[in-house]
Structure formats: structure tokens, C-alpha cells
Scaffold this motif. Structure first.
Motif, PDB file in Angstrom:
ATOM      1  N   ALA A 266       0.975  -1.162   0.143  1.00  0.00           N
ATOM      2  CA  ALA A 266      -0.038   0.003   0.055  1.00  0.00           C
ATOM      3  C   ALA A 266       1.005   1.177   0.023  1.00  0.00           C
ATOM      4  CB  ALA A 266      -0.986  -0.023   1.230  1.00  0.00           C
ATOM      5  N   ASP A 267       1.699   1.238  -0.887  1.00  0.00           N
ATOM      6  CA  ASP A 267       2.779   2.526  -1.135  1.00  0.00           C
ATOM      7  C   ASP A 267       3.569   2.707  -0.123  1.00  0.00           C
ATOM      8  OD1 ASP A 267       1.767   3.139  -3.509  1.00  0.00           O
ATOM      9  OD2 ASP A 267       0.165   4.389  -2.997  1.00  0.00           O
ATOM     10  N   TRP A 268       4.018   1.704   0.623  1.00  0.00           N
ATOM     11  CA  TRP A 268       4.995   1.974   1.528  1.00  0.00           C
ATOM     12  C   TRP A 268       6.234   2.810   1.389  1.00  0.00           C
ATOM     13  CZ3 TRP A 268       5.466  -2.910   5.660  1.00  0.00           C
ATOM     14  CH2 TRP A 268       4.069  -3.142   5.968  1.00  0.00           C
ATOM     15  N   LEU A 269       6.546   2.497  -0.081  1.00  0.00           N
ATOM     16  CA  LEU A 269       7.734   3.044  -0.411  1.00  0.00           C
ATOM     17  C   LEU A 269       7.860   4.488  -1.088  1.00  0.00           C
ATOM     18  CD1 LEU A 269       9.206  -0.188  -2.384  1.00  0.00           C
ATOM     19  CD2 LEU A 269      10.127   0.943  -0.125  1.00  0.00           C
ATOM     20  N   ALA A 270       6.335   4.748  -0.701  1.00  0.00           N
ATOM     21  CA  ALA A 270       6.304   6.357  -1.283  1.00  0.00           C
ATOM     22  C   ALA A 270       7.162   7.257  -0.594  1.00  0.00           C
ATOM     23  CB  ALA A 270       4.813   6.607  -0.955  1.00  0.00           C
ATOM     24  N   GLY A 271       7.920   7.917  -1.496  1.00  0.00           N
ATOM     25  CA  GLY A 271       8.763   9.267  -0.719  1.00  0.00           C
ATOM     26  C   GLY A 271      10.295   8.629  -0.627  1.00  0.00           C
ATOM     27  N   HIS A 272      10.488   7.090  -0.933  1.00  0.00           N
ATOM     28  CA  HIS A 272      11.622   6.462  -0.726  1.00  0.00           C
ATOM     29  C   HIS A 272      12.321   6.663  -2.413  1.00  0.00           C
ATOM     30  CE1 HIS A 272      11.442   5.676   3.396  1.00  0.00           C
ATOM     31  NE2 HIS A 272      10.305   5.415   3.154  1.00  0.00           N
ATOM     32  N   GLU A 273      13.155   7.423  -2.538  1.00  0.00           N
ATOM     33  CA  GLU A 273      13.940   7.253  -3.824  1.00  0.00           C
ATOM     34  C   GLU A 273      14.880   6.192  -4.114  1.00  0.00           C
ATOM     35  OE1 GLU A 273      15.083  10.996  -5.258  1.00  0.00           O
ATOM     36  OE2 GLU A 273      13.178  12.178  -4.899  1.00  0.00           O
ATOM     37  N   ALA A 274      14.697   5.549  -5.238  1.00  0.00           N
ATOM     38  CA  ALA A 274      15.882   4.461  -5.486  1.00  0.00           C
ATOM     39  C   ALA A 274      16.491   4.719  -6.588  1.00  0.00           C
ATOM     40  CB  ALA A 274      15.195   3.167  -5.568  1.00  0.00           C
ATOM     41  N   THR A 275      17.771   4.323  -6.621  1.00  0.00           N
ATOM     42  CA  THR A 275      18.498   4.547  -7.749  1.00  0.00           C
ATOM     43  C   THR A 275      18.173   3.780  -9.068  1.00  0.00           C
ATOM     44  OG1 THR A 275      20.793   4.863  -6.604  1.00  0.00           O
ATOM     45  CG2 THR A 275      20.880   4.510  -8.779  1.00  0.00           C
ATOM     46  N   PRO A 276      17.584   4.491  -9.872  1.00  0.00           N
ATOM     47  CA  PRO A 276      16.954   3.719 -11.101  1.00  0.00           C
ATOM     48  C   PRO A 276      17.837   2.772 -11.809  1.00  0.00           C
ATOM     49  CG  PRO A 276      17.445   6.056 -12.039  1.00  0.00           C
ATOM     50  CD  PRO A 276      17.435   5.992 -10.329  1.00  0.00           C
ATOM     51  N   PRO A 277      17.629   1.662 -12.153  1.00  0.00           N
ATOM     52  CA  PRO A 277      18.653   0.422 -12.927  1.00  0.00           C
ATOM     53  C   PRO A 277      18.788   0.836 -14.119  1.00  0.00           C
ATOM     54  CG  PRO A 277      16.249  -0.284 -12.754  1.00  0.00           C
ATOM     55  CD  PRO A 277      16.281   0.998 -11.811  1.00  0.00           C
ATOM     56  N   THR A 278      19.601   0.480 -14.936  1.00  0.00           N
ATOM     57  CA  THR A 278      20.208   0.630 -16.253  1.00  0.00           C
ATOM     58  C   THR A 278      19.157  -0.430 -17.009  1.00  0.00           C
ATOM     59  OG1 THR A 278      21.924  -0.845 -16.285  1.00  0.00           O
ATOM     60  CG2 THR A 278      22.246   1.484 -15.742  1.00  0.00           C
ATOM     61  N   THR A 279      19.071  -0.299 -18.159  1.00  0.00           N
ATOM     62  CA  THR A 279      18.603  -1.183 -19.070  1.00  0.00           C
ATOM     63  C   THR A 279      19.031  -2.493 -19.101  1.00  0.00           C
ATOM     64  OG1 THR A 279      17.963   0.663 -20.527  1.00  0.00           O
ATOM     65  CG2 THR A 279      17.775  -1.463 -21.608  1.00  0.00           C
ATOM     66  N   LEU A 280      20.217  -2.792 -19.055  1.00  0.00           N
ATOM     67  CA  LEU A 280      21.280  -4.079 -18.784  1.00  0.00           C
ATOM     68  C   LEU A 280      20.630  -4.490 -17.692  1.00  0.00           C
ATOM     69  CD1 LEU A 280      23.099  -6.052 -19.799  1.00  0.00           C
ATOM     70  CD2 LEU A 280      24.734  -4.923 -18.794  1.00  0.00           C
ATOM     71  N   GLN A 281      20.662  -3.987 -16.280  1.00  0.00           N
ATOM     72  CA  GLN A 281      20.221  -4.305 -15.152  1.00  0.00           C
ATOM     73  C   GLN A 281      18.820  -4.863 -14.941  1.00  0.00           C
ATOM     74  OE1 GLN A 281      21.196  -0.945 -12.560  1.00  0.00           O
ATOM     75  NE2 GLN A 281      23.036  -1.951 -11.856  1.00  0.00           N
ATOM     76  N   LYS A 282      17.924  -4.282 -15.897  1.00  0.00           N
ATOM     77  CA  LYS A 282      16.560  -4.585 -15.905  1.00  0.00           C
ATOM     78  C   LYS A 282      16.456  -5.877 -16.689  1.00  0.00           C
ATOM     79  CE  LYS A 282      14.202  -0.014 -15.692  1.00  0.00           C
ATOM     80  NZ  LYS A 282      13.428   0.976 -16.560  1.00  0.00           N
ATOM     81  N   ALA A 283      17.314  -6.001 -17.671  1.00  0.00           N
ATOM     82  CA  ALA A 283      17.035  -7.147 -18.445  1.00  0.00           C
ATOM     83  C   ALA A 283      17.727  -8.391 -17.878  1.00  0.00           C
ATOM     84  CB  ALA A 283      17.871  -6.922 -19.831  1.00  0.00           C
ATOM     85  N   LEU A 284      18.791  -8.110 -17.333  1.00  0.00           N
ATOM     86  CA  LEU A 284      19.470  -9.293 -16.463  1.00  0.00           C
ATOM     87  C   LEU A 284      18.664  -9.829 -15.260  1.00  0.00           C
ATOM     88  CD1 LEU A 284      23.449  -8.432 -16.674  1.00  0.00           C
ATOM     89  CD2 LEU A 284      22.026 -10.118 -17.893  1.00  0.00           C
ATOM     90  N   GLY A 285      18.082  -8.765 -14.553  1.00  0.00           N
ATOM     91  CA  GLY A 285      17.077  -8.844 -13.344  1.00  0.00           C
ATOM     92  C   GLY A 285      15.882  -9.790 -13.649  1.00  0.00           C
TER      93      GLY A 285
END
Length: 255
Positions: free
Chosen positions: A113-132
């Protein structure tokens, strides 16, 4: 017996008891009408290596989807059980057989329920997204959290003052709580007495004074509880870095 010359002048050496026969092929020899066995064609490296790579990716994806998935710990809310940037392996198989989260387990779950709202995370790269996505890297940039299950459906969980935390009226001995922290926080959100709703679990971080867990979301649509349907699986092993390697058993506290 006298040998008669043949019409060609050659001497016939067969006697009257000899029978002229065609030579029979041996068991392993090929007859005149037997086709030669085709040699098995081998793929060239240019075709074989991509095929192996695709097979490995498919297997990694299936393992990540149905068996085990790696997750990256993005915060210190579970110290000292888990450290910042640890990689944990999560068992995703047992929930397929109807297994429910149990008290004391460390679980990974989708943001309920949006517990992470306001917590900024470093956006992953395209390669990280693909491998993940295929499971070759820990999931990056996804809305997941990791906490310890304290109560399951029907349990009463209570915090008064600095603790101890009580489960169904029994004080818990919690050796996993971060050194220097108290089992209960003395701020208003840290003081509570709740009964866990059916189909949900109550979760808390081991770093009690640095964890935005169920205590701080009691006003959301689930009353701070995590629906079991949002649970991805149980964290079973700290896999990386090597010096942090350990299993994550249920503490004797919950026996």
C-alpha cells in the motif's frame, strides 16, 4: 577326379559335390543395396553458441520465476541480520504448494500500500533490468520490501513502552534485534495492540528504530498488515558478499 577345362581355358576346381553360391555379407557389412548411414550433422559454433545462450537464459528465467530469485537489500532496516547491499536468495517454490508465511521467517513481499512512497531508489540501467528479468542479477528497481514475520492471522501483537514485544500475551526474547535498539519504539506509532487479520501477516524490521514496517502503516487499507498474496517468498540464504554468507533460519524464539 579329373579336372575338365572350361570354355575359357581355365581349370574348374569344383568337384561334383561342390555347389556354387554367392558370398553372403557378414553381420556388419553392407550389402550392395544397403544405403550408407548418413553422418550426423553438427552445428557450427556460430549456431551452437547462441543456442546455448538462449537455453541458459530460458533456464535462468524459469528458475527465477518458479524456484529461487535473488534480491538486493537496499536499506539497513533488517540489520544486523542483513546488511546494506547484501544479496539474498528467496524460496519461491513452497508457496506454489500452499505454504503460508510463518512466525519468525524473513520474507520478501510486494509493496502492499505505497509503503515506499517518498523513498527514492537509484533507477536501474536497461542492462540491469534485462538481467534482473531473466534472473541473472538481483531484482533491481522493483517495489519489494523485506521484513520479519512477527504475527500471522489470529495472533495478537503488542508493544508498550520500550518493550518487550508481546505475541499472544507472551514476551518475546528477540536476540536478532539490532544492538542498542529496544524491541518497541516509544513514539506514538510504536505503541500498539493489534490482532492480525485473516489472510495477512504482521511484519517488523530487526533494526527497530530504523524500519518503516507494519507499525507505521496502520492507517493504510490493510491496517499495516501484509496480504499473504503479496508475499513473494521466504529469504533462506545470504548469498553475497561471501563474508556475509549465512542461512536465515527461524529463531528459537518462535518455537
Amino acid at each position: 577326379m579329373r579336372q575338365e577345362p572350361t570354355e575359357s581355358g581355365a581349370t574348374d576346381v569344383a568337384d561334383a559335390g561342390d555347389v556354387a553360391t554367392e558370398p553372403r555379407p557378414g553381420p556388419g557389412s553392407a550389402g550392395p543395396d544397403t544405403p550408407r548411414r548418413q553422418k550426423r550433422r553438427r552445428l557450427s559454433p556460430w549456431a551452437e553458441y547462441p543456442l546455448l545462450a538462449v537455453t541458459a537464459l530460458v533456464l535462468a528465467f524459469l528458475i527465477k520465476t518458479f524456484l529461487v530469485q535473488a534480491f538486493l537489500i537496499p536499506s539497513g532496516s533488517m540489520q544486523n541480520t542483513l546488511q546494506l547491499d547484501d544479496r539474498v536468495l528467496v524460496d519461491k517454490l513452497t508457496p506454489w504448494f500452499g505454504s503460508q508465511p510463518e512466525r519468525g521467517e524473513v520474507i520478501v513481499f510486494r509493496d502492499p500500500a505505497d509503503w515506499l512512497a517518498g523513498h527514492e531508489a537509484t533507477p536501474p540501467t536497461t542492462l540491469q533490468k534485462a538481467l534482473g528479468f531473466v534472473g541473472l542479477m538481483p531484482a533491481a528497481g522493483e517495489q519489494h520490501l523485506i521484513k520479519r514475520v512477527i504475527g500471522v492471522a489470529g495472533d495478537t501483537v503488542e508493544c508498550q513502552g520500550s518493550g518487550p514485544l508481546k505475541l499472544n500475551g507472551r514476551p518475546l526474547d528477540e536476540p536478532y534485534v539490532y544492538a542498542g535498539n529496544t524491541p518497541c519504539s516509544t513514539d506514538p506509532e510504536g505503541q500498539f495492540k493489534i490482532t492480525v487479520s485473516p489472510g495477512t501477516v504482521w511484519v517488523m524490521g530487526d533494526h527497530r528504530q530504523a524500519s518503516q514496517d507494519s507499525r507505521y502503516h496502520r492507517n493504510d487499507s490493510h491496517g499495516g498488515m501484509v496480504p499473504v498474496d503479496d508475499v513473494v517468498g521466504r529469504a533462506i540464504v545470504v548469498a553475497w558478499p561471501v563474508p556475509h554468507w549465512s542461512t536465515l533460519p527461524v529463531p528459537p524464539t518462535f518455537d
